[in-house]
Design a protein around this motif. Structure first.
Motif, PDB file in Angstrom:
ATOM      1  N   ILE A 101       0.967  -1.298  -0.248  1.00 50.85           N
ATOM      2  CA  ILE A 101       0.245   0.004   0.199  1.00 50.85           C
ATOM      3  C   ILE A 101       0.543   1.208  -0.142  1.00 50.85           C
ATOM      4  N   ASP A 102       0.394   1.690  -0.620  1.00 48.18           N
ATOM      5  CA  ASP A 102       1.380   3.201  -1.262  1.00 48.18           C
ATOM      6  C   ASP A 102       0.775   4.647  -0.674  1.00 48.18           C
ATOM      7  N   GLY A 103       0.474   4.896   0.674  1.00 47.01           N
ATOM      8  CA  GLY A 103      -0.658   6.234   0.915  1.00 47.01           C
ATOM      9  C   GLY A 103      -1.859   5.097   1.268  1.00 47.01           C
ATOM     10  N   PRO A 104      -3.180   5.850   2.250  1.00 46.19           N
ATOM     11  CA  PRO A 104      -4.522   5.434   2.191  1.00 46.19           C
ATOM     12  C   PRO A 104      -5.276   5.171   1.243  1.00 46.19           C
ATOM     13  N   LEU A 105      -5.876   4.063   0.936  1.00 47.39           N
ATOM     14  CA  LEU A 105      -6.934   3.461  -0.083  1.00 47.39           C
ATOM     15  C   LEU A 105      -8.341   3.634   0.369  1.00 47.39           C
TER      16      LEU A 105
END
Length: 452
Positions: A101-105
């Protein structure tokens, strides 16, 4: 085509602010299964709990469902509860997310259907791994109490609270709001999705006491709005049939009382199709006369997609031998079938769905209406109730057993449902949806959408 969800998973750990949670990983998708969101004594309201990795440490290869008697719809849906563990300690949710995960989804919370008497959130047939893999969402699947364990309060002694299953759903949504950031989700980008009774539950979360702002974006699929009102007399008869029920009654006696209640409710026509359900005027719901006004008051700022299928009630009529005998009659049979399906589908689903959407739209919500006409080539049930579910959650091993998508619809679920999953993911991300969704090989039709 081999379903990716059938490959052997690896056991991994996902680090969070509350410690490392056990999870299973398959092809870049991680599932943290059976996280507890609340506790509850039998017949009592849920009590919220915070994230605890120890609570699910031994449950990553277990499907937990609320105890429930066999469902008449099991064969239509491919016997979805095969292998499930029935346990009243079922107030749990499963988080499915990309491994990296790269940043909130964006987050999609799924409330399962089953007329408030069957199914569970974490069933293999509801596995959202394909949706997560394709669109980089986080999906939270919720399990809650059903049947007599979750609905029909006790008037006389107040030993059995009403609307317990709805209270469970509300606690799960609060848990997601408060904790999903620690699992990689964006708490300000949460969409709640529910099919059938799950959609009914979402509509009632929107009017429940203390839930203002809890739902901002929602997908409500095939909710039976047409049978939600004027149920007091039915519930009174059901309570009479149940009689006095101790909190320590064994399951055999509990299910016998549930069967008596269902039989007592069967005299109330179409409403008896979902006789275990929410009760107005009992916490946390307002009186029935105040429901519309509450929806209007809370509509501003909502983004809602309301859908139904063109042949909803074929799902149920296919299970009625007398109806099937009439439908097989030469000449008159096909005419009777079309008429019965059209009239009952409109009465239970389409007409009420349109009214609900119109009410919200006129009160400040952004509302889209979707009419789903998809069905597998060679299928005999048309675009029946739940027909879009296997396209959204394409576990071939489960759906290959389902009469719903016979004869060959299960073989192409992943390819056929690309457009449906993309449309739902777009709504989760933006609150908008395309006006037309086509299905892929092996399937006919699709979904037409209009803004209300």
């Amino acid at each position: 085509m081999t379903d990716l969800t059938e490959r052997q998973p690896d056991l991994v750990r996902v680090e969070t602010p509350w410690g490392g949670f056990p999870a299973v990983e398959v092809d870049g998708v991680v599932r943290l299964r059976n996280i507890r969101y609340a506790r509850a004594d039998r017949f009592a309201p849920p009590q919220p709990v915070g994230p605890d990795p120890d609570e699910s440490a031994d449950l990553q290869f277990t499907t937990i469902a609320c105890p429930q008697p066999p469902s008449a719809s099991a064969a239509v849906l491919g016997d979805p509860l095969v292998g499930a563990r029935f346990d009243e300690d079922c107030l749990r949710l499963t988080i499915t997310r990309p491994a990296e995960i790269d940043g909130p989804l964006p987050v999609l919370v799924c409330i399962h259907g089953g007329a408030y008497v069957s199914n569970a959130g974490d069933l293999p047939g509801f596995d959202p791994s394909t949706l997560v893999r394709e669109h980089g969402l986080i999906v939270v699947s919720v399990t809650y109490r059903l049947g007599l364990l979750g609905f029909i309060g006790d008037d006389a002694r107040q030993r059995h609270s009403a609307n317990l299953g709805l209270l469970d759903v509300i606690e799960a949504l609060r848990w997601v709001r408060d904790h999903i950031a620690g699992f990689g989700g964006d708490p300000d980008a949460v969409t709640v999705s529910g099919h059938s009774s799950g959609g009914d539950a979402i509509a009632h979360v929107l009017v429940a006491e203390g839930t203002e702002g809890l739902v901002r974006r929602a997908i409500i699929q095939s909710a039976p709005f047409g049978i939600r009102a004027r149920r007091d007399a039915m519930h009174a008869k059901m309570r009479e049939a149940i009689g006095e029920l101790r909190s320590d009654v064994p399951y055999d006696d509990l299910f016998a009382a549930q069967a008596r209640a269902k039989q007592a409710g069967s005299a109330f026509g179409l409403r008896s199709g979902m006789s275990f359900c929410t009760e107005y005027g009992r916490a946390p719901l307002p009186a029935e006369a105040d429901v519309d006004a509450t929806w209007r008051r809370r509509a501003t700022g909502l983004e809602v997609l309301v859908t139904w299928t063109t042949d909803e009630t074929m799902f149920y009529l296919n299970q009625v031998p007398r109806a099937q005998a009439v439908f097989r009659t030469p000449v008159i049979g096909p005419i009777a079938r079309r008429l019965a399906v059209a009239v009952s589908s409109s009465a239970v689903y389409a007409r009420g769905g349109k009214r609900f959407g119109r009410l919200l739209a006129r009160s400040g919500a952004t509302v889209y209406e979707g009419v789903f006409s998809g069905r597998p080539v060679g299928g005999t049930l048309g675009a029946s109730h739940a027909m879009e579910t296997p396209l959204l959650f394409p576990n071939e091993a489960v759906w290959a057993r389902a009469a719903l998508v016979a004869p060959d619809g299960a073989r192409s679920l992943i390819a056929a449902g690309v457009g449906m999953r993309a449309a739902f993911a777009a709504f989760v991300r933006t609150g908008r949806v395309a006006s037309r969704v086509e299905l892929g090989p092996g399937w006919l039709g699709g979904m037409r959408v209009r803004r209300r």
